[in-house]
Design an enzyme around this catalytic site. Structure first.
Site, PDB file in Angstrom:
ATOM      1  CG  ASP A  51      20.813  24.321  15.770  1.00  0.00           C
ATOM      2  OD1 ASP A  51      21.341  24.229  14.655  1.00  0.00           O
ATOM      3  OD2 ASP A  51      21.333  23.897  16.816  1.00  0.00           O
ATOM      4  CD  GLU A 130      -2.373   2.301  -6.215  1.00  0.00           C
ATOM      5  OE1 GLU A 130      -1.980   1.143  -5.928  1.00  0.00           O
ATOM      6  OE2 GLU A 130      -2.964   2.567  -7.270  1.00  0.00           O
ATOM      7  CD  GLU A 132       0.870  -2.077  -1.342  1.00  0.00           C
ATOM      8  OE1 GLU A 132       0.139  -2.437  -2.294  1.00  0.00           O
ATOM      9  OE2 GLU A 132       1.995  -2.577  -1.138  1.00  0.00           O
ATOM     10  CD  GLU A 216      -2.516  -4.280  -1.311  1.00  0.00           C
ATOM     11  OE1 GLU A 216      -2.148  -5.448  -1.574  1.00  0.00           O
ATOM     12  OE2 GLU A 216      -2.964  -3.510  -2.185  1.00  0.00           O
ATOM     13  CD  GLU A 224      -3.421   0.357  -2.032  1.00  0.00           C
ATOM     14  OE1 GLU A 224      -4.113   0.870  -2.928  1.00  0.00           O
ATOM     15  OE2 GLU A 224      -2.628  -0.594  -2.230  1.00  0.00           O
ATOM     16  CG  HIS A 273       1.993   0.413  -7.218  1.00  0.00           C
ATOM     17  ND1 HIS A 273       0.968  -0.492  -7.058  1.00  0.00           N
ATOM     18  CD2 HIS A 273       3.138  -0.293  -7.054  1.00  0.00           C
ATOM     19  CE1 HIS A 273       1.471  -1.693  -6.810  1.00  0.00           C
ATOM     20  NE2 HIS A 273       2.784  -1.593  -6.791  1.00  0.00           N
ATOM     21  NE  ARG A 343      -2.363  -5.780 -11.697  1.00  0.00           N
ATOM     22  CZ  ARG A 343      -2.938  -4.679 -11.232  1.00  0.00           C
ATOM     23  NH1 ARG A 343      -2.303  -3.922 -10.368  1.00  0.00           N
ATOM     24  NH2 ARG A 343      -4.148  -4.346 -11.621  1.00  0.00           N
ATOM     25  CD  GLU A 362       0.149   1.317 -10.949  1.00  0.00           C
ATOM     26  OE1 GLU A 362       0.063   0.852  -9.807  1.00  0.00           O
ATOM     27  OE2 GLU A 362      -0.454   0.811 -11.930  1.00  0.00           O
ATOM     28  NE  ARG A 364       3.095  -2.678 -10.776  1.00  0.00           N
ATOM     29  CZ  ARG A 364       1.963  -2.897 -10.120  1.00  0.00           C
ATOM     30  NH1 ARG A 364       0.956  -2.025 -10.204  1.00  0.00           N
ATOM     31  NH2 ARG A 364       1.811  -3.969  -9.359  1.00  0.00           N
TER      32      ARG A 364
END
Length: 474
Positions: A51, A130, A132, A216, A224, A273, A343, A362, A364
């Site tokens: 269900d 990645e 975290e 981290e 991480e 990321h 970054r 990547e 982010r």
């Protein structure tokens, strides 16, 4: 892998039960458990009835009957079950049409991979997230009509430097991680190294290859654990299993894990990321002789990600809490640009290796509160739209964002500042998601309505504890 192999595995491991796992619209894992004698070769075609009407965002009561059809290519023994239990990830199937249920996130990811092959651009999309997370020693929260609040406990938290030792808590030995100084210290400052190692070993036992683990940046137990990339669908499956292993291993240690992106004030939040690349005939399509070793295909893929990023984050940063992490001016990846160095750009090109096989981009902005099937699929569809329409991402942003003049900064677009803004972006920009029937208008409408009714509006209407400090005596 086929049904016979899966059944042989269950028999060899003495399984007495079978747990069939699936993901709801929001991204939570659920399961039904059956005695092992209920599992047969026909189960992998006929499925198990259930269900679906009580699951968040799913079927109405008049269309609630669904099938869970196990995927024989992904199975493992549950490391936390007292009785030997073999686990399978299932697709949710409409019992009448026998097609993947339109609101089943895993079916979306399956259609995304099929559409990728249909385009002829590539045959495989690889994703490597990645994710975290925070590990706390305790947590409490409450939201009553006359009261609201939360408190997290972390012996590692910097706020415990002045705690007095007593008979009920561990001694205060002074090793605390300062705000924004938690990146890869050794024990005893890193108090969670052994826990992460046990998580890593358990992940290996269920078929997830771990590449690295570390503390981290944030105080209070931010961690991480990186695992090896796989296909879009395979990585989404692995991320769901990863969260399950992380939570349950920590639970055995008497600790609590959260993947919410911003659980503590004044320090880094948790992102996810997402590394990604396209391949065809076992050859990377992202390696080339352009900027940062990228191909033209990769640049157009980036162009698609940047163009559609405001809509993508409605799936990839899908909570009101997500935008407490995505705040301009705090090294958050909110700038819709790409860079090999910066970054704070939404797209970064890792430069750890010049091996063409490792060339990737990547993205982010995502965080681990997302539903990976929907988030990865949205990223892939945006990238493909960029390639199909040759969307130029412009020049890279290699300058320090904090050194830019106001005039230069105005030229760099940014992500939405709230979940509500992201949902509005999704409402106005989702045609790229509908190609190949990967996403459906019904799913997008259901997602937007659910988020507004169940998350945004309750948050908007509730007084915040900080408002009492700001306004009570006004």
């Amino acid at each position: 892998m086929d049904a016979k192999t899966a059944l042989k595995y269950a028999e060899d491991h003495g399984a007495r039960f079978v747990s069939v796992r699936f993901t709801d619209l929001v991204g939570a894992w659920h399961h039904l458990t059956f005695p092992i004698h209920e599992l047969s070769e026909s189960s992998f075609e006929d499925g198990f009835g259930f269900d679906a009407s009580s699951l968040r965002g799913w079927a109405s009561i008049h269309e609630s009957d669904m099938l869970l059809v196990p995927d024989p290519s992904r199975f493992w023994m549950d490391p936390f079950a007292e009785e030997p239990t073999v686990c399978f990830i299932a697709n949710v199937v409409d019992p009448i049409t026998k097609e993947g249920y339109g609101l089943d996130p895993r079916s979306v990811a399956t259609r995304a991979e099929s559409y990728l092959r249909f385009t002829g651009i590539a045959d495989t999309a690889y994703f490597g997230p990645e994710a975290e997370f925070f590990v706390f020693d305790g947590v409490r929260f409450y939201n009553e009509q006359n009261a609201a609040g939360y408190e997290v406990e972390s012996d590692e938290g910097i706020w415990n430097t002045g705690r007095r030792s007593n008979g009920f808590e561990s001694p205060n030995l002074g090793y605390r991680i300062r705000n924004k100084e938690g990146y890869v210290p050794v024990p005893p400052a890193d108090s969670l190294s052994d826990l992460r190692s046990e998580i890593a070993l358990t992940l290996e036992d269920v078929g997830i290859r771990v590449e690295c683990h570390h503390h981290e940046v944030a105080t209070a137990g931010q961690c991480e654990i990186d695992f090896r990339f796989s296909t879009l669908l395979g990585t989404a499956d692995n991320l769901q299993l990863f969260k399950y292993i992380v939570r349950n291993t920590a639970y055995r240690y008497g600790k609590a894990v959260t993947f919410m992106p911003k659980p503590i004030y004044g320090d880094n939040g948790s992102g996810m990321h997402c590394h990604q690349s396209l391949w065809k005939n076992e050859k990377s399509l992202f390696a080339g002789d352009g900027y940062a070793g990228l191909s033209e295909v990769a640049r157009y893929y980036i162009g698609g990600l940047l163009k559609h990023a405001p809509a993508i984050v409605a799936f990839a940063a899908p909570t009101t809490n997500s935008y407490k992490r995505l705040v301009p001016g705090f090294e958050a990846p909110v700038n819709l640009a790409y860079s090999a160095r910066n970054r704070s750009a939404a797209v970064r090109i890792p430069m750890f290796s010049q091996n063409p096989k490792q060339k990737r981009i990547e993205f982010r902005p995502p965080d681990p509160s997302c539903n990976p099937y929907l988030a990865f699929s949205a990223m892939l569809m945006a990238g493909l739209d960029g390639i199909q329409n040759r969307i130029d991402p412009g020049e890279p942003l290699d300058k320090d964002i904090y050194d830019l003049s106001p005039e230069e900064l105005k030229e760099v677009p940014s992500l939405p500042g709230s979940l509500d803004e992201a949902l509005r972006a999704l409402e106005t920009d989702h045609e790229f998601l509908l190609k190949g029937d990967v996403f459906t208008p019904q799913l997008i409408e259901r997602w937007v309505n659910y988020k507004r009714e169940r998350e945004i509006n309750p948050m908007r209407m509730r007084p915040h504890p900080l408002e009492f400090a700001l306004y009570f005596d006004i």
